[in-house]
Design a protein around this motif. Structure first.
Motif, PDB file in Angstrom:
ATOM      1  N   LEU A 539       5.272   6.241   0.943  1.00  0.00           N
ATOM      2  CA  LEU A 539       4.741   5.143   0.145  1.00  0.00           C
ATOM      3  C   LEU A 539       5.879   4.265  -0.364  1.00  0.00           C
ATOM      4  N   SER A 540       5.583   3.006  -0.545  1.00  0.00           N
ATOM      5  CA  SER A 540       6.632   2.060  -0.938  1.00  0.00           C
ATOM      6  C   SER A 540       6.055   1.030  -1.902  1.00  0.00           C
ATOM      7  N   GLY A 541       6.890   0.051  -2.246  1.00  0.00           N
ATOM      8  CA  GLY A 541       6.463  -1.002  -3.155  1.00  0.00           C
ATOM      9  C   GLY A 541       6.572  -0.583  -4.606  1.00  0.00           C
ATOM     10  N   LYS A 542       6.016  -1.401  -5.458  1.00  0.00           N
ATOM     11  CA  LYS A 542       6.076  -1.140  -6.889  1.00  0.00           C
ATOM     12  C   LYS A 542       4.899  -0.265  -7.319  1.00  0.00           C
ATOM     13  N   ILE A 543       5.111   0.465  -8.377  1.00  0.00           N
ATOM     14  CA  ILE A 543       4.011   1.221  -8.982  1.00  0.00           C
ATOM     15  C   ILE A 543       3.166   0.213  -9.745  1.00  0.00           C
ATOM     16  N   PRO A 544       1.895   0.027  -9.373  1.00  0.00           N
ATOM     17  CA  PRO A 544       1.112  -1.081  -9.943  1.00  0.00           C
ATOM     18  C   PRO A 544       0.705  -0.822 -11.388  1.00  0.00           C
ATOM     19  N   ASP A 545       0.627  -1.904 -12.152  1.00  0.00           N
ATOM     20  CA  ASP A 545       0.148  -1.803 -13.532  1.00  0.00           C
ATOM     21  C   ASP A 545      -1.307  -1.363 -13.593  1.00  0.00           C
ATOM     22  N   SER A 546      -2.079  -1.648 -12.524  1.00  0.00           N
ATOM     23  CA  SER A 546      -3.502  -1.300 -12.519  1.00  0.00           C
ATOM     24  C   SER A 546      -3.724   0.203 -12.516  1.00  0.00           C
ATOM     25  N   LEU A 547      -2.670   0.977 -12.283  1.00  0.00           N
ATOM     26  CA  LEU A 547      -2.802   2.429 -12.348  1.00  0.00           C
ATOM     27  C   LEU A 547      -3.227   2.889 -13.739  1.00  0.00           C
ATOM     28  N   SER A 548      -3.030   2.028 -14.726  1.00  0.00           N
ATOM     29  CA  SER A 548      -3.420   2.370 -16.096  1.00  0.00           C
ATOM     30  C   SER A 548      -4.923   2.546 -16.245  1.00  0.00           C
ATOM     31  N   SER A 549      -5.703   2.118 -15.230  1.00  0.00           N
ATOM     32  CA  SER A 549      -7.151   2.342 -15.262  1.00  0.00           C
ATOM     33  C   SER A 549      -7.481   3.822 -15.243  1.00  0.00           C
ATOM     34  N   VAL A 550      -6.563   4.620 -14.701  1.00  0.00           N
ATOM     35  CA  VAL A 550      -6.773   6.066 -14.643  1.00  0.00           C
ATOM     36  C   VAL A 550      -6.211   6.652 -15.941  1.00  0.00           C
ATOM     37  N   PHE A 551      -6.862   6.346 -17.044  1.00  0.00           N
ATOM     38  CA  PHE A 551      -6.288   6.610 -18.364  1.00  0.00           C
ATOM     39  C   PHE A 551      -6.334   8.076 -18.764  1.00  0.00           C
ATOM     40  N   SER A 552      -7.035   8.930 -17.994  1.00  0.00           N
ATOM     41  CA  SER A 552      -7.146  10.349 -18.355  1.00  0.00           C
ATOM     42  C   SER A 552      -6.095  11.226 -17.679  1.00  0.00           C
ATOM     43  N   LEU A 553      -5.165  10.621 -16.977  1.00  0.00           N
ATOM     44  CA  LEU A 553      -4.181  11.413 -16.226  1.00  0.00           C
ATOM     45  C   LEU A 553      -3.405  12.365 -17.127  1.00  0.00           C
ATOM     46  N   GLU A 554      -3.303  13.617 -16.675  1.00  0.00           N
ATOM     47  CA  GLU A 554      -2.504  14.618 -17.380  1.00  0.00           C
ATOM     48  C   GLU A 554      -1.264  14.999 -16.580  1.00  0.00           C
ATOM     49  N   ALA A 555      -1.303  14.773 -15.259  1.00  0.00           N
ATOM     50  CA  ALA A 555      -0.142  15.071 -14.411  1.00  0.00           C
ATOM     51  C   ALA A 555      -0.086  14.035 -13.293  1.00  0.00           C
ATOM     52  N   LEU A 556       1.084  13.412 -13.118  1.00  0.00           N
ATOM     53  CA  LEU A 556       1.270  12.377 -12.104  1.00  0.00           C
ATOM     54  C   LEU A 556       2.529  12.679 -11.304  1.00  0.00           C
ATOM     55  N   HIS A 557       2.362  12.884  -9.993  1.00  0.00           N
ATOM     56  CA  HIS A 557       3.478  13.155  -9.082  1.00  0.00           C
ATOM     57  C   HIS A 557       3.593  12.009  -8.077  1.00  0.00           C
ATOM     58  N   LEU A 558       4.695  11.296  -8.114  1.00  0.00           N
ATOM     59  CA  LEU A 558       4.980  10.241  -7.130  1.00  0.00           C
ATOM     60  C   LEU A 558       6.349  10.468  -6.494  1.00  0.00           C
ATOM     61  N   GLN A 559       6.850  11.682  -6.545  1.00  0.00           N
ATOM     62  CA  GLN A 559       8.215  11.969  -6.146  1.00  0.00           C
ATOM     63  C   GLN A 559       8.428  11.831  -4.634  1.00  0.00           C
ATOM     64  N   ASN A 560       9.684  11.561  -4.282  1.00  0.00           N
ATOM     65  CA  ASN A 560      10.138  11.540  -2.888  1.00  0.00           C
ATOM     66  C   ASN A 560       9.322  10.584  -2.019  1.00  0.00           C
TER      67      ASN A 560
END
Length: 862
Positions: A539-560
């Protein structure tokens, strides 16, 4: 023709003399109405369950109130939480609380009181309840009462039903000093105690067996430690239902149990640590319909006498240490509905011949055994299963084609069962009708899943050989794990699929695939996500601001991946986020000041620059030594059965996978970035932090003077920076530290003397030319020695110099003659010693040369 008009006249006349339906029952007693209103006033009712309790209405019409149909007196109060019957209702939202008012004493003929599944936050059970002698039914279970159970309850001689215990995690549990009072409840038929501390009562078997009318006894998680194994006879003449689970009986099955051969129908001894072999005498309990011995320490073979229990419908022997083969008599039980023998050391082959008599079978568990399931490809089972658990047994290598005959199946687990090859095309259409669990993980199943549609609530296809585009989902899917496959294509194709309604997906793991493209903007349909793992893709590009719609996130992995740009400000809206892993990307810019209350922050191997923000002390959970109950429980365990949050972390100098305990893994890893400036002094306030890695940056200044306040640190890595100055004496206060790396900085002076700091090898300090003292081979000068002595005085208080001098002298004499004397007089010891010295010299030379070459290569790559 005259008969019918005459009949109608008589019927009409009689009907007119009878009271109408509205007047059938008299109104409630006014005294009791006001008593109930006082009772209501003392309660906390967040769900307005008692809104019908109005002074203007007949109390016999109130919700939960039952009155006598002749006298209008209140006889029953049904105030159990409705969530007990309806799983869609929030228990906490509709739980009554507050106090139980003694106004109940005015309900003089009350015989039924149900307060189950409420929340009284640990208050004691009111002793005045023992004065309501008319009670025949009293259930206070799962209502969060605490403290001593009033022994006065033994006065309720008319009681038929008694339920006690069960509380939320933050309230004290109920306990008893003894159970002598229970023997006075001569009419008792049903006794439930859940999470009641009965440890002080060693004669519970004898006391409860005195209740001749008792037919159901449930003692779950009551800290009992014996079942009176030496007792040969009990007086349970009516007992049909015995559930004694989650206690600590570290002994064999008691003999008295087999006296119940004429009455006992249901026996559950799950999770009690019972030992020894399962006795053949179980075959004497001819009436038994359900037997559960799951989760104990039973060993030896399954007794063949269980085949005598012709009425048995449920047999659960899973989770023990049973060995040998499954006795042939077990396969002949004609009424068997559930057979669970998984998680044992059973061996042998199970064929269609074994299963042909089990036509009523609905649940089968053979998981985690060495059993070989061998049937013909065209086998048509005589049963229709609803639950099939065959994980980690020998089911493969061919895909089980007989599954397509099982049209009622809801839970399917054939993970790690040795299946190799392409999944047949019929399977995915067949699986789309299932609404429970599908687990094919950890096999070598292949196939292109482009165009496949999933409908089950939990789907685990991870660690296989699946290819193609990601499949489509129905909105019913709650957990989806497809990690460690070869799925490809743009990630946006999956997240922007059309759904008939908002997705219920809570856990999604797509890590370790070949997915590509940028994260899309269409996150509104995925607002229920709590776990999201997209790590190790393309995956590439910027991490989008719209990801904030998933407001219940407890764990987020975007590594590597290859994400670029800065850490987006939208992440500040993830108020429940406990774990954030952005490592191994190409992120730029500063670490934002708003990063909040995480348990783990991992952004290593990026290109972040600037200073470490001083506000890191706002990580309040890292400042607390204990994690409050109820926070980040999703990082500890999972409601999705086999979806447990994990994280690969570089700690104590090596890479480890932390799984299931991430709630307690508090770490900050900012290594391998371009951070500069000094280490903020505020970091020393994080007393709960366990892992701190700031290595491979451009940090300057000194090591934190008050670093010793970080008392929970297990691993500290500050290597390959530009830190200077002396090592703080307070570093010696980190008594739990088991990994330290301060190498390749510009530190100077003597390494502080302490048992802790001298226990690390020289590689923890190498690359600091001006450092001296153990464990380094470089000795300190006289000036350095005096500095070291001053540090010792600061650390240990007022000590006389002569004490140190005499101690050093005495230590030198004992050490010198203890070692050198032995070498002088023992030739073989002397030979072995110098061989060891020569070996260590060569080892040190090779290791140092290798590390220096590695260091020079890294400098050239910077």
């Amino acid at each position: 023709m005259m008969v019918f008009p005459l009949f109608w006249f008589l019927f009409s006349t009689i009907s007119s003399t009878l009271p109408t339906q509205a007047n059938t029952f008299p109104p409630c007693n006014e005294t009791e109405k006001h008593a109930l209103l006082r009772f209501k006033h003392a309660l906390y009712d967040p769900g307005n369950r008692l809104s019908s309790w109005s002074a203007h209405d007949d109390c016999c019409e109130w919700n939960g109130v039952r009155c006598h149909n002749i006298t209008g007196r209140v006889i029953e109060l049904h105030l159990g939480n409705p969530c007990f019957l309806d799983s869609e209702i929030s228990c906490r939202e509709f739980a009554l609380g507050g106090k139980v008012s003694p106004a109940l004493l005015q309900l003089e003929i009350l015989n039924y009181l149900d307060l189950r599944w409420n929340n009284f936050e640990g208050i004691p059970i009111p002793s005045f309840l023992s004065s309501i002698r008319s009670l025949t039914y009293l259930d206070l279970s799962d209502a969060s009462f605490g403290g001593l159970i009033p022994p006065q309850l033994g006065n309720l001689s008319n009681l038929h039903h008694l339920g006690l215990g069960g509380s939320d995690y933050y309230t004290p549990s109920l306990y008893v000093e003894n159970l002598h009072w229970i023997s006075h409840l001569s009419s008792l038929e049903y006794l439930l105690m859940f999470q009641v501390d009965l440890n002080k009562e060693v004669h519970w078997v004898e006391l409860t067996s005195m209740l001749s009318s008792l037919y159901k006894l449930i003692l779950n998680d009551c800290k009992l430690d014996n079942m009176s194994p030496s007792l040969k006879y009990v007086n349970f003449t009516s007992l049909t239902f015995l559930f004694v689970t989650w206690n600590h009986f570290i002994h064999e099955i008691p003999n008295w149990l087999f006296n119940l051969n004429t009455s006992l129908l249901y026996l559950n001894l799950w999770g009690n640590q019972l030992t020894g072999q399962i006795p053949e005498r179980f075959g004497q309990l001819k009436c038994l319909e359900s037997l559960s011995l799951e989760g104990n320490f039973f060993d030896g073979p399954i007794p063949s006498s269980l085949g005598n229990l012709s009425s048995l419908s449920i047999l659960d022997l899973s989770g023990n240490r049973l060995n040998g083969t499954v006795p042939s008599s077990l396969w002949l039980l004609p009424n068997l509905v559930q057979l669970y023998i998984g998680n044992n050391s059973l061996v042998g082959t199970v064929s269609e011949a074994h299963l042909k008599k089990l036509s009523k079978l609905k649940g089968l568990d053979m998981s985690s055994t060495s059993l070989i399931f061998k049937v013909k490809p065209n086998w048509a089972p005589p049963f229709q299963l609803e639950y099939l658990y065959m994980s980690s047994c020998h089911l493969g290598p061919n895909f089980p084609t007989w599954l397509q005959t099982q049209t009622s199946l809801r839970y399917l687990d054939i993970s790690n069962s040795g299946i190799i090859g392409v999944a047949p095309t019929w399977f995915w259409k067949w699986a789309s009708r299932m609404n429970g669990l599908i687990d094919l993980s950890n096999n070598q199943i292949s196939g292109n899943l482009s165009g496949v549609w999933f409908n089950s609530t939990r789907i685990h296809l991870n660690s296989n050989c699946f290819t193609g585009l990601l499949p489509a989902l129905s909105s019913n899917v709650i957990a989806l794990n497809m990690a460690n496959n070869s799925f490809s294509g743009p990630i946006s194709q999956f997240f922007c699929q059309k759904l008939n309604r908002t997705s219920q997906l809570e856990a999604l793991d797509l890590s370790n695939n070949d997915l590509s493209g940028q994260l899309p903007q269409c996150w509104n349909s995925w607002s229920s996500l709590t776990h999201l793992n997209l790590g190790n893709n393309n995956l590439s590009g910027k991490i989008p601001d719209s990801l904030s719609s998933v407001f219940s996130l407890e764990a987020l992995h975007l590594q590597n991946n290859s994400f670029s740009g800065s850490i987006p400000s939208s992440l500040r809206h993830f108020t429940s986020l406990g774990l954030l892993d952005l490592s191994g990307n190409q992120l730029l810019g500063n670490i934002p000041n708003w990063i909040g209350e995480l348990t783990s922050l991992n952004v290593l191997n990026n290109e972040l620059s600037g200073f470490i923000p001083e506000c890191l002390n706002n990580f309040s959970l890292m400042a607390a030594i204990k994690t409050p109950n109820g926070l980040f429980t999703a990082l500890q365990y999972s409601r999705y059965e086999i979806f447990v949050e994990s994280l690969m972390l570089m700690t104590v100098g090596r890479e480890f996978e932390y799984k299931g305990i991430l709630k307690y893994v508090r770490m900050i890893d900012l290594s391998s970035n371009n951070l500069s400036g000094s280490i903020p002094t505020e970091l020393s306030q994080l007393a709960g932090l366990k892992f701190l890695n700031l290595s491979r940056n451009h940090l300057m200044g000194s090591i934190l003077e008050k670093i010793g306040r970080m008392t929970s640190l297990l691993s500290l890595d500050l290597s390959m920076n530009h830190l200077s100055g002396e090592i703080s004496q307070s570093l010696a206060d980190l008594t739990f530290l088991n990994h330290l790396n301060l190498s390749y900085n510009q530190l100077w002076g003597r390494i502080p003397l302490s048992t802790q700091l001298q226990s690390f090898d020289a590689f923890s300090y190498i690359g600091n030319a001006q450092l001296c003292g153990a464990p380094l081979t470089k000795n300190c000068t006289a000036d350095d020695e005096s500095l070291g002595m001053d540090a010792i005085k600061e650390n240990e208080g007022f000590e006389m110099p002569w004490f140190y001098i005499s101690s050093i002298g005495l230590g030198f004499i004992v050490g010198f003659w203890g070692v050198c004397g032995a070498l002088i007089f023992k030739k073989n010891w002397r030979y072995a010693y110098f061989q060891f010295v020569y070996y260590m010299r060569d080892w040190v030379y090779v290791v140092v040369a290798t590390r220096l070459n590695w260091f020079h290569d890294n400098l050239r790559s910077l």
